[in-house]
Design an enzyme around this catalytic site. Structure first.
Site, short mmCIF file in Angstrom:
data_model
loop_
_atom_site.label_atom_id
_atom_site.label_comp_id
_atom_site.label_asym_id
_atom_site.label_seq_id
_atom_site.Cartn_x
_atom_site.Cartn_y
_atom_site.Cartn_z
N SER A 143 0.89 -1.18 0.00
CA SER A 143 0.00 0.00 0.00
C SER A 143 0.91 1.21 0.00
O SER A 143 2.12 1.09 0.27
CB SER A 143 -0.83 -0.01 1.28
OG SER A 143 -1.39 1.27 1.53
N TYR A 156 -1.68 -1.41 10.11
CA TYR A 156 -1.67 -1.40 8.65
C TYR A 156 -0.29 -0.92 8.16
O TYR A 156 0.34 -1.56 7.32
CB TYR A 156 -2.79 -0.49 8.13
CG TYR A 156 -3.14 -0.74 6.68
CD1 TYR A 156 -3.81 -1.91 6.29
CD2 TYR A 156 -2.81 0.18 5.69
CE1 TYR A 156 -4.13 -2.14 4.96
CE2 TYR A 156 -3.13 -0.05 4.35
CZ TYR A 156 -3.79 -1.20 3.99
OH TYR A 156 -4.10 -1.44 2.66
N LYS A 160 2.30 -3.38 6.19
CA LYS A 160 2.56 -3.05 4.79
C LYS A 160 4.03 -2.68 4.58
O LYS A 160 4.62 -2.98 3.55
CB LYS A 160 1.62 -1.93 4.32
CG LYS A 160 0.15 -2.35 4.29
CD LYS A 160 -0.07 -3.56 3.38
CE LYS A 160 -1.53 -3.93 3.25
NZ LYS A 160 -1.73 -5.09 2.35
N1 LIG Z 1 -8.57 -0.51 -1.39
C1 LIG Z 1 -7.53 0.28 -1.18
O1 LIG Z 1 -7.66 1.52 -1.20
C2 LIG Z 1 -6.18 -0.33 -0.97
C3 LIG Z 1 -5.06 0.52 -1.05
C4 LIG Z 1 -3.80 -0.04 -0.86
C5 LIG Z 1 -3.66 -1.38 -0.63
N2 LIG Z 1 -4.76 -2.19 -0.55
C6 LIG Z 1 -4.55 -3.63 -0.30
O2 LIG Z 1 -5.18 -4.36 -1.34
C7 LIG Z 1 -5.45 -5.68 -0.89
C8 LIG Z 1 -6.88 -6.03 -1.24
O3 LIG Z 1 -7.77 -5.25 -0.46
P1 LIG Z 1 -9.11 -4.60 -1.00
O4 LIG Z 1 -8.99 -3.16 -0.81
O5 LIG Z 1 -9.45 -5.14 -2.32
O6 LIG Z 1 -10.14 -5.10 0.14
P2 LIG Z 1 -11.43 -6.02 0.10
O7 LIG Z 1 -11.86 -6.14 1.52
O8 LIG Z 1 -12.40 -5.53 -0.90
O9 LIG Z 1 -10.86 -7.42 -0.41
C9 LIG Z 1 -10.00 -8.20 0.39
C10 LIG Z 1 -10.34 -9.68 0.25
O10 LIG Z 1 -9.44 -10.41 1.09
C11 LIG Z 1 -10.18 -11.44 1.73
N3 LIG Z 1 -9.51 -11.86 2.97
C12 LIG Z 1 -9.55 -11.25 4.20
N4 LIG Z 1 -8.87 -12.00 5.08
C13 LIG Z 1 -8.39 -13.07 4.41
C14 LIG Z 1 -7.62 -14.21 4.78
N5 LIG Z 1 -7.22 -14.40 6.04
N6 LIG Z 1 -7.31 -15.11 3.82
C15 LIG Z 1 -7.73 -14.95 2.55
N7 LIG Z 1 -8.48 -13.92 2.15
C16 LIG Z 1 -8.80 -12.99 3.07
C17 LIG Z 1 -11.56 -10.81 2.01
O11 LIG Z 1 -12.54 -11.84 2.22
C18 LIG Z 1 -11.78 -10.01 0.73
O12 LIG Z 1 -12.45 -10.78 -0.25
C19 LIG Z 1 -5.15 -5.67 0.61
O13 LIG Z 1 -3.88 -6.23 0.83
C20 LIG Z 1 -5.16 -4.20 0.96
O14 LIG Z 1 -4.41 -3.91 2.10
C21 LIG Z 1 -6.01 -1.69 -0.70
#
Ligand SMILES: NC(=O)c1ccc[n+]([C@@H]2O[C@H](COP(=O)([O-])OP(=O)(O)OC[C@H]3O[C@@H](n4cnc5c(N)ncnc54)[C@H](O)[C@@H]3O)[C@@H](O)[C@H]2O)c1
Length: 283
Positions: A143, A156, A160
Site C-alpha cells: 500500500s 496497517y 505493509k
Molecule cells: N482498497 C484500497 O484503497 C487499498 C489501497 C492499498 C492497498 N490495498 C490492499 O489491497 C489488498 C486487497 O484489499 P481490497 O482493498 O481489495 O479489500 P477487500 O476487503 O475488498 O478485499 C480483500 C479480500 O481479502 C479477503 N480476505 C480477508 N482475510 C483473508 C484471509 N485471512 N485469507 C484470505 N483472504 C482474506 C476478504 O474476504 C476479501 O475478499 C489488501 O492487501 C489491501 O491492504 C487496498
C-alpha cells in the site's frame, strides 16, 4: 491473443475489491485462474461468474494466515493446471485506532493476514516457481502505507512496510540467483473496495476518521483500472508499482527527514490536493 493466454494465475483475496479486479482482468486475458479467499460464498460466486464467461477457473477457500492452507492452495494449482506463472499475494485487512488501544487480537489478525499471509505465499510458492525453470512472477500487495506512515493506522503501516521490506529482500535474493522468477510490490493509494466494510474496523478509530477513509477508498481508482496498470508493470518486470502519484511529495519529505535526521512531521496532500498537516486525531 495476449502473452498471458493459457498461463496460470493464483490470486489470494480474490472475492472482492482489488483481487476481484485482478481476477476479472486476468480472465479477460485468457489466463487460467486459481481463485482463493477466506469468504467461500463470494469466492464460489465469482468463480461461477468467470466460468460462465468462458474462463478456466478453480476456487480454493484459503485463510492466507494458515501455512497449511496456503500449501494446499499451491497443491490445488499444481493438480489442476500443472504449475503457476503468476502469484498475487493480495489478501489484506484494515484496522484503525491508536496503536496503544488496538487489542492483542486485533494486532494478531493484522499480522496474520497482511504479513504472515504474504510470508506463507512466498514460502509455499517460490520453491515451486524456481523448480519450474521458466519465467514466473510474484506480486505482493502492500500500500502507500508501506512507504509513508499515517496516524491511526499502526497495524496497517507496520504490516505493509514489512511487506515492502520482504519484497525488496526477495527481489535481491532472486536477482543474486539470476532466477527467472521476478517480483513486484504494489503500493496503491485509494482503490474502490470493501476493505472498510468489516465489522472489525467499525468504530475503532472514531467514526469521523473511518468515514473519511471509507469515502476516499470508495471514490478511488476502480479495481479494473488498477489491474491494467499492474499487468503492464508485470510485463515490464517492474519492481515498484505506484499507481497513485499524489503521495510522492510525502514520501520525499519522509526520506529527507531520515537523511537530515529531523523529526517526522505528518503532512499529506490527498488526491484532491488538500493538505492534511500535523496532529490528526479524529477520535
Ligand atoms: N482498497 C484500497 O484503497 C487499498 C489501497 C492499498 C492497498 N490495498 C490492499 O489491497 C489488498 C486487497 O484489499 P481490497 O482493498 O481489495 O479489500 P477487500 O476487503 O475488498 O478485499 C480483500 C479480500 O481479502 C479477503 N480476505 C480477508 N482475510 C483473508 C484471509 N485471512 N485469507 C484470505 N483472504 C482474506 C476478504 O474476504 C476479501 O475478499 C489488501 O492487501 C489491501 O491492504 C487496498
Amino acid at each position: 491473443m495476449s502473452i498471458e493466454q493459457g498461463r496460470v494465475a493464483v490470486i489470494t483475496g480474490a472475492a472482492s475489491g482489488i483481487g476481484r479486479g485482478l481476477a476479472e482482468y486476468a480472465a479477460g486475458l485468457g489466463m487460467r485462474l486459481v481463485l482463493s479467499d477466506v469468504d467461500g460464498q463470494r469466492l464460489q460466486a465469482l468463480c461461477a461468474e468467470l466460468q460462465a464467461l468462458g474462463a478456466e477457473a478453480v476456487a480454493c477457500v484459503t485463510d492466507v494466515g494458515d501455512p497449511a492452507q496456503v500449501e494446499r492452495l499451491r497443491d490445488v494449482a499444481v493438480e489442476r493446471f500443472g504449475g503457476v506463472d503468476l502469484l498475487f499475494n493480495n489478501a489484506g485487512v484494515m484496522q484503525t485506532g491508536h496503536c496503544w488501544e488496538i487489542t492483542q487480537e486485533q494486532w494478531q489478525r493484522m499480522l496474520s493476514v497482511n504479513l504472515q499471509g504474504v510470508i506463507n505465499g512466498i514460502r509455499s510458492f517460490v520453491p515451486l516457481l524456481l523448480e519450474q525453470g521458466r519465467p514466473a512472477h510474484v506480486v505482493n500487495t502492500a500500500s502507500l502505507a508501506g512507504l509513508v506512515s499515517s496516524p491511526l493506522m499502526a497495524p496497517y503501516n507496520v504490516t505493509k512496510q514489512a511487506v515492502v521490506a520482504l519484497s525488496e529482500t526477495l527481489h535481491y535474493e532472486l536477482s543474486l540467483q539470476q532466477a527467472q522468477v521476478s517480483v513486484s510490490v504494489l503500493c496503491p493509494g485509494p482503490v474502490a473496495s470493501e476493505i472498510m466494510a468489516s465489522d472489525q474496523v467499525a468504530g475503532a478509530a472514531g467514526a469521523q476518521f473511518n468515514e473519511l477513509l471509507d469515502t476516499s477508498i470508495r471514490q478511488g481508482m476502480t479495481p479494473l483500472e488498477l489491474a491494467e496498470l499492474v499487468f503492464t508493470a508485470v510485463r515490464e518486470k517492474r519492481f515498484w508499482i505506484l499507481p497513485h502519484k499524489f503521495f510522492k511529495p510525502a514520501l520525499e519529505r519522509r526520506m529527507q527527514s531520515i537523511l537530515e535526521e529531523t523529526n517526522p512531521l505528518f503532512q499529506f496532500v490527498d488526491e484532491k490536493g488538500t493538505e492534511i498537516e500535523g496532529e490528526h486525531d479524529a477520535a
